[in-house]
Design an enzyme around this catalytic site. Structure first.
Site, PDB file in Angstrom:
ATOM      1  N   LEU A   6       0.303  -1.202  -0.352  1.00  0.00           N
ATOM      2  CA  LEU A   6       0.054   0.448   0.231  1.00  0.00           C
ATOM      3  C   LEU A   6       0.909   1.624  -0.323  1.00  0.00           C
ATOM      4  O   LEU A   6       1.583   1.415   0.334  1.00  0.00           O
ATOM      5  CB  LEU A   6      -0.817  -0.121   1.233  1.00  0.00           C
ATOM      6  CG  LEU A   6      -2.091  -0.738   1.503  1.00  0.00           C
ATOM      7  CD1 LEU A   6      -2.612  -0.759   2.411  1.00  0.00           C
ATOM      8  CD2 LEU A   6      -3.619  -1.141   0.336  1.00  0.00           C
ATOM      9  N   ASP A   7       0.789   2.139  -0.720  1.00  0.00           N
ATOM     10  CA  ASP A   7       1.329   3.216  -0.298  1.00  0.00           C
ATOM     11  C   ASP A   7       1.754   4.263   0.929  1.00  0.00           C
ATOM     12  O   ASP A   7       0.861   3.553   2.213  1.00  0.00           O
ATOM     13  CB  ASP A   7       0.066   4.645  -1.579  1.00  0.00           C
ATOM     14  CG  ASP A   7       0.850   4.519  -2.965  1.00  0.00           C
ATOM     15  OD1 ASP A   7       0.959   3.886  -3.089  1.00  0.00           O
ATOM     16  OD2 ASP A   7      -1.052   5.118  -3.405  1.00  0.00           O
ATOM     17  N   HIS A   8       2.524   4.834   1.398  1.00  0.00           N
ATOM     18  CA  HIS A   8       2.923   5.295   2.053  1.00  0.00           C
ATOM     19  C   HIS A   8       1.857   5.881   3.370  1.00  0.00           C
ATOM     20  O   HIS A   8       1.605   6.142   4.445  1.00  0.00           O
ATOM     21  CB  HIS A   8       3.725   6.463   1.990  1.00  0.00           C
ATOM     22  CG  HIS A   8       3.899   7.543   3.052  1.00  0.00           C
ATOM     23  ND1 HIS A   8       5.540   6.882   3.864  1.00  0.00           N
ATOM     24  CD2 HIS A   8       3.822   7.688   3.693  1.00  0.00           C
ATOM     25  CE1 HIS A   8       5.813   7.714   5.008  1.00  0.00           C
ATOM     26  NE2 HIS A   8       4.861   8.128   4.708  1.00  0.00           N
TER      27      HIS A   8
END
Length: 306
Positions: free
Chosen positions: A140-142
């Site tokens: 997942l993105d940051h």
């Protein structure tokens, strides 16, 4: 459901009726599609036993035979361990599903990095005396929150990788987007590639990789001109949901990288549910990820009903 138990370094599987026509080699090749290198290693190191004896890989198995596979020997983590509070959604001897908070990467991008979910999972296993080379199955993105799946050993990791590629691991997301989407259900099928003008951005590009996002409208807020959508992915491209909704004129709220207004300090995107059939036990695993974000981006939404 397949009956299994852990015996020290060994996984014991009680052979069910439906496997009685298979030999050990068939299980590794046909049922689990295990990598050839890993299978060869287990075979050469006598890492598979039937009823307590080194396995004859070509002899058909019988119902209630005890198949033992050495899966749980100690390994280096491959990353530094570091304590961070964890929200664990599911865990067994083979895998762990964790609810990722915002402002945290999934895994380190450099050897000295410790502020990631993978570092925290490694610390959690260390505290239990489990020395495992953990591997994230997806990312997942940051600043995207929600459920992430980690494998605890290479055997399960290779199987989960194949399941993800075959779309046998279902990931459901919630996104809050700008504008009112009038079509209640739809599919965005647009290839995604790098944006040559921006190091971290992606964009819809004819020369990009195939990317397919399915969505369903759950709620609309006409006063604020926002739409809550449920999304599922056929592909897992970087920033896929963010790029696709920006492309159709509905960027995610808070996603300033792709044209969203700064209503929140991050993009309004949450991986709310992870669902798959456990590759070892064949049990259905359904994980719902509650909201950890104090901003209450998805106010009034019950994640357990998605």
């Amino acid at each position: 459901m397949i009956k299994t138990s852990r015996k020290g370094e060994w996984l014991e599987i009680v052979i069910p009726e439906k496997w009685t026509s298979y030999c050990v080699q068939d299980l590794f090749r046909t049922i689990w599609h295990a990598p050839k290198k890993l299978t060869h290693s287990l075979r050469m190191e006598k890492g598979v036993r039937v009823n307590g004896q080194p396995a004859d890989w070509m002899v058909p198995l019988k119902r209630n035979d005890r198949l033992d596979i050495r899966l749980f020997h100690e390994q280096e983590f491959g990353i530094q361990t570091a304590y961070h509070e964890l929200s664990i959604l599911y865990e067994d001897d083979h895998l762990i599903v964790v609810n990722k908070p915002a402002n945290m990467d999934t895994h380190p991008n450099s050897p000295n990095e410790t502020n990631t979910l993978a570092n925290a999972v490694a610390y959690h296993l260390l505290s239990k005396g489990e020395y495992r080379h953990i591997k994230h199955v997806h990312r997942l993105d940051h600043d995207t929150t929600g459920a992430i799946l980690f494998a605890k050993h290479p055997f399960i990791g290779s199987i989960l990788d194949q399941m993800l590629e075959k779309r046998e691991i279902k990931r459901t997301y919630l996104a809050l987007v700008h504008g009112i989407i009038k079509v209640k259900k739809g599919t965005i099928n647009e290839p995604i590639g790098r944006d040559r003008h921006h190091a971290t951005r992606r964009r819809v590009s004819p020369s990009g990789q195939k990317a397919v996002t399915h969505y369903e409208v759950l709620k609309t807020n006409h006063k604020q001109k926002l739409t809550l959508v449920k999304c599922s992915l056929e592909t897992g491209r970087t920033h896929q949901i963010r790029v696709h909704f920006s492309h159709i004129g509905h960027p995610l709220a808070g996603d300033q990288l792709y044209g969203g207004a700064p209503l929140f300090s991050r993009q309004a995107l949450h991986a709310v549910k992870l669902q798959f059939i456990h590759p070892i036990t064949e049990e259905e695993i359904i994980c719902h990820a509650p909201f950890l974000d104090k901003q209450e981006i998805f106010t009034g939404v019950d994640p357990y009903t998605i």
